[in-house]
Design a protein around this motif. Structure first.
Motif, short mmCIF file in Angstrom:
data_model
loop_
_atom_site.label_atom_id
_atom_site.label_comp_id
_atom_site.label_asym_id
_atom_site.label_seq_id
_atom_site.Cartn_x
_atom_site.Cartn_y
_atom_site.Cartn_z
N ALA A 30 -22.43 0.57 90.09
CA ALA A 30 -21.12 -0.29 90.16
C ALA A 30 -19.91 0.94 90.12
O ALA A 30 -18.90 0.52 90.65
CB ALA A 30 -20.83 -1.14 89.09
N ILE A 31 -19.88 1.87 89.32
CA ILE A 31 -18.61 2.60 89.18
C ILE A 31 -18.11 3.28 90.28
O ILE A 31 -16.83 2.97 90.52
CB ILE A 31 -19.02 3.86 88.14
N PRO A 32 -18.85 3.58 91.47
CA PRO A 32 -18.16 4.00 92.53
C PRO A 32 -17.52 2.81 93.26
O PRO A 32 -16.50 3.13 94.05
CB PRO A 32 -19.05 4.73 93.41
N TYR A 33 -17.75 1.77 93.02
CA TYR A 33 -17.04 0.51 93.59
C TYR A 33 -16.03 -0.09 92.98
O TYR A 33 -15.24 -1.15 93.31
CB TYR A 33 -18.26 -0.49 93.99
N THR A 34 -15.54 0.72 91.80
CA THR A 34 -14.54 0.15 90.96
C THR A 34 -13.37 0.96 90.87
O THR A 34 -12.41 0.68 90.31
CB THR A 34 -15.00 0.07 89.64
N ARG A 35 -13.44 1.89 92.00
CA ARG A 35 -12.16 3.11 91.81
C ARG A 35 -11.02 2.83 92.53
O ARG A 35 -9.87 3.29 92.42
CB ARG A 35 -12.86 4.43 92.16
N GLY A 36 -11.06 1.68 93.28
CA GLY A 36 -9.99 1.58 94.13
C GLY A 36 -8.91 0.65 93.64
O GLY A 36 -9.09 0.16 92.54
N PRO A 37 -7.65 0.24 94.24
CA PRO A 37 -6.79 -0.60 93.58
C PRO A 37 -7.58 -1.95 93.41
O PRO A 37 -8.40 -2.59 94.22
CB PRO A 37 -5.63 -0.68 94.51
N GLY A 38 -7.26 -2.41 92.11
CA GLY A 38 -7.79 -3.92 92.02
C GLY A 38 -9.17 -3.81 91.48
O GLY A 38 -9.79 -4.95 91.36
N GLY A 39 -9.80 -2.76 91.26
CA GLY A 39 -11.26 -2.49 91.02
C GLY A 39 -11.41 -2.99 89.31
O GLY A 39 -10.51 -2.96 88.50
N VAL A 40 -12.69 -3.31 89.10
CA VAL A 40 -13.09 -3.67 87.72
C VAL A 40 -13.03 -2.56 86.99
O VAL A 40 -13.57 -1.46 87.50
CB VAL A 40 -14.42 -4.32 87.74
N HIS A 41 -12.35 -2.30 85.88
CA HIS A 41 -12.22 -1.23 85.32
C HIS A 41 -13.14 -1.01 83.89
O HIS A 41 -13.26 -0.11 83.43
CB HIS A 41 -10.74 -1.10 84.77
N ASP A 42 -13.65 -2.04 83.33
CA ASP A 42 -14.45 -1.87 81.99
C ASP A 42 -15.79 -1.92 82.28
O ASP A 42 -16.81 -2.38 81.46
CB ASP A 42 -13.86 -2.91 81.22
N VAL A 43 -16.26 -1.55 83.51
CA VAL A 43 -17.83 -1.45 83.55
C VAL A 43 -18.58 -0.64 82.75
O VAL A 43 -19.80 -0.97 82.04
CB VAL A 43 -18.29 -1.00 85.23
N TRP A 44 -18.19 0.61 82.41
CA TRP A 44 -18.88 1.46 81.57
C TRP A 44 -18.99 0.88 80.01
O TRP A 44 -20.03 1.10 79.24
CB TRP A 44 -18.34 2.75 81.50
#
Length: 161
Positions: A30-44
């Motif tokens: 999931a991490i590569p899909y969270t890097r844009g504006p508005g992306g989910v930030h607490d995946v790790w």
């Protein structure tokens, strides 16, 4: 240490390693899909979010109108084809609700009543481009599933001085 005990320790180690991989593998995806504006930030920090991403990706990818970056870029270049805004790239982003649209230094600010982008689904294409030959910035957002524009900088734009 007997061979039997050594075998049990290795088995236990392998089971623990497998469990750790099973828990965090979706977060790594999931991490590569969270890097844009508005992306989910607490995946790790929250590995359950990785599993939520896997679920969203599977359910939303069925019959998606913009299932590839090429299709999304083509659609973006049709919608933002020229003055004042021109699309140059798209990024698939896993979003988690409304977010404030980022504006780079020297970029064009959206109008005061258009500063928040509101995703219609968990996966959205963030469209980057130029407004009046300014710096690269977010100029739009496309719905991954239906291919519709869900946010557009041209709606109620105020040019920064």
């Amino acid at each position: 240490m007997t061979p039997r005990r050594l075998g049990r320790k290795r088995l236990l180690g392998a089971v623990l390693l497998g469990a750790v991989c099973l828990i965090w593998a979706p977060a790594l995806i999931a991490i590569p899909y969270t890097r844009g504006p508005g992306g989910v930030h607490d995946v790790w920090e929250r590995p359950d979010q990785g599993w939520e991403f896997i679920f969203d990706a599977i359910t939303e990818s069925r019959n998606a109108q913009l299932g590839t970056s090429q299709a999304a870029l083509q659609r973006a270049q049709e919608l933002w084809a020229g003055p004042p805004a021109s699309a140059v790239s798209v990024t698939l982003t896993w979003t988690n609700g409304p977010f404030r649209v980022p504006v780079p230094p020297g970029g064009t600010h959206p109008g005061w009543n258009n500063v928040r982008a509101i995703p219609t689904s968990a996966l959205e294409w963030i469209v980057d481009g130029h407004v009046n030959r300014g710096p690269t910035q977010m100029i739009g957002m496309l719905d991954y599933t239906h291919g519709r524009a869900t946010w557009d900088i041209r709606n109620r734009v105020s040019v920064a001085s």
